[in-house]
Design a protein around this motif. Structure first.
Motif, PDB file in Angstrom:
ATOM      1  N   ASP A  20      44.124  43.158  25.512  1.00 35.48           N
ATOM      2  CA  ASP A  20      43.121  43.763  26.388  1.00 35.48           C
ATOM      3  C   ASP A  20      42.271  42.666  27.019  1.00 35.48           C
ATOM      4  OD1 ASP A  20      41.339  45.444  27.684  1.00 35.48           O
ATOM      5  OD2 ASP A  20      40.227  45.949  25.847  1.00 35.48           O
ATOM      6  N   SER A  26      41.409  49.284  26.765  1.00 33.43           N
ATOM      7  CA  SER A  26      42.800  49.728  26.824  1.00 33.43           C
ATOM      8  C   SER A  26      43.655  48.619  27.424  1.00 33.43           C
ATOM      9  CB  SER A  26      42.931  51.013  27.638  1.00 33.43           C
ATOM     10  OG  SER A  26      42.510  50.793  28.962  1.00 33.43           O
ATOM     11  N   SER A  28      46.652  47.648  29.983  1.00 37.97           N
ATOM     12  CA  SER A  28      47.405  48.094  31.160  1.00 37.97           C
ATOM     13  C   SER A  28      48.778  47.422  31.156  1.00 37.97           C
ATOM     14  CB  SER A  28      46.657  47.715  32.441  1.00 37.97           C
ATOM     15  OG  SER A  28      46.646  46.302  32.593  1.00 37.97           O
ATOM     16  N   ASP A  56      52.222  54.640  25.188  1.00 39.28           N
ATOM     17  CA  ASP A  56      51.243  55.449  25.917  1.00 39.28           C
ATOM     18  C   ASP A  56      51.505  56.943  25.684  1.00 39.28           C
ATOM     19  OD1 ASP A  56      49.315  56.381  27.658  1.00 39.28           O
ATOM     20  OD2 ASP A  56      50.483  55.921  29.464  1.00 39.28           O
ATOM     21  N   GLU A  62      47.741  53.704  30.358  1.00 43.22           N
ATOM     22  CA  GLU A  62      47.091  52.643  29.589  1.00 43.22           C
ATOM     23  C   GLU A  62      47.348  52.887  28.110  1.00 43.22           C
ATOM     24  OE1 GLU A  62      43.781  50.739  30.842  1.00 43.22           O
ATOM     25  OE2 GLU A  62      44.815  50.736  32.755  1.00 43.22           O
ATOM     26  N   SER A  64      45.642  52.862  24.581  1.00 50.66           N
ATOM     27  CA  SER A  64      44.368  52.819  23.863  1.00 50.66           C
ATOM     28  C   SER A  64      44.573  52.141  22.514  1.00 50.66           C
ATOM     29  CB  SER A  64      43.836  54.236  23.640  1.00 50.66           C
ATOM     30  OG  SER A  64      44.695  54.924  22.729  1.00 50.66           O
ATOM     31  N   GLU A  67      46.559  54.396  20.207  1.00 52.06           N
ATOM     32  CA  GLU A  67      47.993  54.400  20.536  1.00 52.06           C
ATOM     33  C   GLU A  67      48.653  53.106  20.053  1.00 52.06           C
ATOM     34  OE1 GLU A  67      48.058  57.142  24.568  1.00 52.06           O
ATOM     35  OE2 GLU A  67      47.412  55.048  24.737  1.00 52.06           O
TER      36      GLU A  67
END
Length: 146
Positions: A20, A26, A28, A56, A62, A64, A67
């Motif tokens: 991150d 989150s 990407s 995801d 994204e 988290s 996740e």
């Protein structure tokens, strides 16, 4: 409910924070690709897309922390093959000496976006270095992962 210890949860959060890079909370696809590139891991756009799809769960584009944790928790209990351990070790052992030095560890961590002081890296090495020679052998690395 997680089966991880507090130490494992902390390690997982530290790993998440490396990915991150913009500290948004989150990960990407762009951040995931950048980390792979910095680690010199070849990953096509399709590989990144597949990794994102796997993690995801809510399909918001994204990953988290929850996740990420769900997927990565299994890695704490997974047994790695000799080939997987060797490949990871070789990634750190830049000079192909058969050992991971403090400089090699610091350089690889830096590529991942984490900067550590010399004393912090020395402490990491010392915690893994069973024979006290100041570096990590393949056997010491294997003990760490299995």
């Amino acid at each position: 409910m997680s089966n991880l210890t507090r130490t494992q949860e902390k390690e997982l959060k530290e790993a998440f924070d490396i990915f991150d890079r913009d500290h948004s909370g989150s990960i990407s696809a762009r951040e995931l690709k950048a980390v792979f590139k910095n680690l010199e891991i070849s990953a096509s756009d399709q590989d990144i897309k597949n990794a994102m799809k796997q993690m995801d769960i809510n399909n918001d584009g994204e990953i988290s922390f929850s996740e990420f944790s769900r997927v990565m928790e299994a890695q704490f209990y997974r047994k790695y093959t000799h080939e997987e351990i060797r490949a990871a070790f070789d990634h750190f052992d830049k000079d192909k000496s058969g050992y991971i030095s403090a400089d090699e560890l610091r350089m690889t961590l830096s590529k991942m976006g984490k900067t550590f002081r010399k004393d912090e890296v020395d402490k990491m090495i010392k915690s893994i270095d069973k024979d006290g020679d100041g570096r990590i052998s393949i056997n010491e690395f294997m003990d760490l992962l299995n």
